[in-house]
Design a protein around this motif. Structure first.
Motif, PDB file in Angstrom:
ATOM      1  N   ALA A  40      -7.374  -5.815  -2.779  1.00  0.00           N
ATOM      2  CA  ALA A  40      -6.759  -4.772  -2.810  1.00  0.00           C
ATOM      3  C   ALA A  40      -7.129  -4.646  -3.672  1.00  0.00           C
ATOM      4  CB  ALA A  40      -5.336  -6.123  -2.882  1.00  0.00           C
ATOM      5  N   MET A  99       0.363 -13.403  -8.472  1.00  0.00           N
ATOM      6  CA  MET A  99      -0.021 -12.784  -6.542  1.00  0.00           C
ATOM      7  C   MET A  99      -0.774 -11.572  -6.595  1.00  0.00           C
ATOM      8  SD  MET A  99       2.075 -12.937  -3.605  1.00  0.00           S
ATOM      9  CE  MET A  99       3.323 -11.431  -3.837  1.00  0.00           C
ATOM     10  N   LEU A 106       0.017   0.669   2.551  1.00  0.00           N
ATOM     11  CA  LEU A 106       0.794  -0.755   3.265  1.00  0.00           C
ATOM     12  C   LEU A 106       2.580  -0.240   3.749  1.00  0.00           C
ATOM     13  CD1 LEU A 106      -0.447  -3.774   2.790  1.00  0.00           C
ATOM     14  CD2 LEU A 106       1.605  -3.967   2.244  1.00  0.00           C
ATOM     15  N   THR A 127       7.327 -12.777   1.120  1.00  0.00           N
ATOM     16  CA  THR A 127       7.690 -12.224  -0.247  1.00  0.00           C
ATOM     17  C   THR A 127       8.912 -11.838   0.066  1.00  0.00           C
ATOM     18  OG1 THR A 127       5.755 -12.243  -0.480  1.00  0.00           O
ATOM     19  CG2 THR A 127       6.982 -11.671  -2.391  1.00  0.00           C
TER      20      THR A 127
HETATM   21  C1  HEM Z   1       4.000  -5.333  -2.250  1.00  0.00           C
HETATM   22  C2  HEM Z   1       2.862  -5.695  -0.671  1.00  0.00           C
HETATM   23  C3  HEM Z   1       2.339  -6.931  -0.686  1.00  0.00           C
HETATM   24  C4  HEM Z   1       2.771  -8.071  -1.268  1.00  0.00           C
HETATM   25  C5  HEM Z   1       4.472  -8.524  -0.780  1.00  0.00           C
HETATM   26  C6  HEM Z   1       1.993  -9.001  -0.703  1.00  0.00           C
HETATM   27  C7  HEM Z   1       1.768 -10.438   0.026  1.00  0.00           C
HETATM   28  C8  HEM Z   1       1.106 -11.055   0.388  1.00  0.00           C
HETATM   29  C9  HEM Z   1       0.736 -12.431   0.249  1.00  0.00           C
HETATM   30  C10 HEM Z   1       2.395 -13.950  -0.491  1.00  0.00           C
HETATM   31  C11 HEM Z   1       0.075 -13.247   0.687  1.00  0.00           C
HETATM   32  C12 HEM Z   1      -0.657 -14.431   0.712  1.00  0.00           C
HETATM   33  C13 HEM Z   1      -1.601 -14.719   0.493  1.00  0.00           C
HETATM   34  C14 HEM Z   1      -1.114 -14.744  -1.607  1.00  0.00           C
HETATM   35  O1  HEM Z   1      -0.062 -15.591  -2.255  1.00  0.00           O
HETATM   36  O2  HEM Z   1      -1.951 -14.733  -2.408  1.00  0.00           O
HETATM   37  C15 HEM Z   1      -1.127 -12.045   1.188  1.00  0.00           C
HETATM   38  C16 HEM Z   1      -2.502 -12.238   1.319  1.00  0.00           C
HETATM   39  C17 HEM Z   1      -3.010 -10.887   1.407  1.00  0.00           C
HETATM   40  N1  HEM Z   1      -2.732  -9.607   1.067  1.00  0.00           N
HETATM   41 FE1  HEM Z   1      -1.218  -9.028   0.799  1.00  0.00          FE
HETATM   42  N2  HEM Z   1       0.807  -8.368  -0.335  1.00  0.00           N
HETATM   43  C18 HEM Z   1       1.030  -7.176  -0.733  1.00  0.00           C
HETATM   44  C19 HEM Z   1       0.108  -6.120  -0.913  1.00  0.00           C
HETATM   45  C20 HEM Z   1      -0.650  -6.419   0.255  1.00  0.00           C
HETATM   46  C21 HEM Z   1      -2.045  -4.445  -0.483  1.00  0.00           C
HETATM   47  C22 HEM Z   1      -1.833  -3.351  -1.224  1.00  0.00           C
HETATM   48  C23 HEM Z   1      -2.971  -5.427   0.017  1.00  0.00           C
HETATM   49  C24 HEM Z   1      -4.517  -4.846   0.211  1.00  0.00           C
HETATM   50  C25 HEM Z   1      -4.613  -3.291   1.173  1.00  0.00           C
HETATM   51  C26 HEM Z   1      -2.745  -6.601   0.617  1.00  0.00           C
HETATM   52  C27 HEM Z   1      -4.196  -7.328   1.370  1.00  0.00           C
HETATM   53  C28 HEM Z   1      -3.617  -9.149   1.071  1.00  0.00           C
HETATM   54  C29 HEM Z   1      -5.111  -9.485   2.216  1.00  0.00           C
HETATM   55  C30 HEM Z   1      -6.469  -8.993   2.432  1.00  0.00           C
HETATM   56  C31 HEM Z   1      -4.472 -10.805   1.928  1.00  0.00           C
HETATM   57  C32 HEM Z   1      -4.862 -11.871   2.841  1.00  0.00           C
HETATM   58  C33 HEM Z   1      -6.761 -12.459   1.972  1.00  0.00           C
HETATM   59  C34 HEM Z   1      -6.229 -14.046   2.198  1.00  0.00           C
HETATM   60  O3  HEM Z   1      -6.367 -14.690   2.771  1.00  0.00           O
HETATM   61  O4  HEM Z   1      -7.648 -13.203   3.027  1.00  0.00           O
HETATM   62  N3  HEM Z   1      -1.908  -7.214   0.148  1.00  0.00           N
HETATM   63  N4  HEM Z   1      -0.085 -10.559   0.324  1.00  0.00           N
END
Ligand code: HEM
Length: 208
Positions: free
Chosen positions: A93, A83, A101, A66
């Motif tokens: 989240a 997202m 994070l 991203t």
């Molecule tokens: C600017 C901050 C963040 C970005 C750019 C980001 C981006 C992403 C992206 C691209 C995915 C792949 C799945 C999708 O597109 O929905 C993902 C998955 C995930 N993110 Fe984030 N995220 C961020 C912050 C967070 C935070 C704060 C948390 C929680 C603490 C979090 C927890 C997760 C989890 C648990 C997944 C895996 C979901 C699964 O496959 O079960 N993310 N994130």
């Protein structure tokens, strides 16, 4: 001469992209540094980031992708909002998790890049992270909290109390180490783990 703020933003986003390119060949060890620090800062995040080391690395790579593609963040705002919604509704989240994070991400960058991750570059990462997070957080804040509560309990599959009770990371790491030492010492069993890094396996399922 006046500096055009839009140009500065574009330059900063390109810097982040270059930085990710530099890290890419070492992505697995970088990912481990990130999760180690993330779970050190907040052990409860193990309930949000579930799965083995391979899954965790994949999630981390998606997140980095991203940041690599934010050159035209404003043009993809809608998909970043979606997202954010997925993060709240499906992944468990919360808005309060973003600073943790970010802290873990900056820590991993500092460790990996050393002196090349100077104060100016850190400020750039801060800015780019905050720009993306702001869009996700805005979308998350709009979600009905009732809907979020229904989904989070299903995501909780890590018994944090038990983890701490058995001695936490230090003890589990020793158990893993002995287990994989034995596996890799046995030529017959070792074949099943061909091409896998013992170090990565030892770290799997831990705070990493
Ligand atoms: C600017 C901050 C963040 C970005 C750019 C980001 C981006 C992403 C992206 C691209 C995915 C792949 C799945 C999708 O597109 O929905 C993902 C998955 C995930 N993110 Fe984030 N995220 C961020 C912050 C967070 C935070 C704060 C948390 C929680 C603490 C979090 C927890 C997760 C989890 C648990 C997944 C895996 C979901 C699964 O496959 O079960 N993310 N994130």
């Amino acid at each position: 001469m006046e500096v055009n703020p839009a140009l500065v933003t574009t330059k900063n986003r390109l810097l982040v992209k270059l930085c990710i390119g530099e890290i890419s060949p070492h992505i697995d060890s970088f990912s481990q540094l990130f999760y180690q620090e993330l779970f050190r800062l907040d052990i409860h995040l193990k309930t949000v980031f579930s799965g083995n080391v391979v899954f965790l690395n994949r999630k981390f790579i998606s997140m980095l992708a991203t940041f690599k593609n934010v050159k035209h963040l404003e043009a993809i705002e809608e998909s970043v909002e979606k997202m954010g919604e997925r993060h709240a509704l499906q992944y468990g989240a919360q808005i309060k998790h973003f600073p943790t994070l970010k802290q873990a991400l900056l820590f991993a960058l500092k460790k990996k890049l050393g002196e090349r991750f100077h104060a100016e570059l850190e400020a750039v990462w801060n800015e780019v992270f905050d720009d993306v997070a702001a869009i996700m957080e805005r979308a998350m804040a709009r979600i009905d909290p009732e809907k979020i509560r229904q989904i989070i309990p299903d995501k909780i599959n890590c018994d944090v109390g038990l983890y701490e009770e058995v001695g936490g990371e230090a003890i589990i790491h020793r158990v893993h180490q002995r287990f994989y030492d034995a596996i890799f010492d046995e030529p017959w069993l070792e074949k099943f783990f061909y091409g896998k890094s013992k170090e990565v396996l030892v770290g799997s399922g831990l705070n990493l």
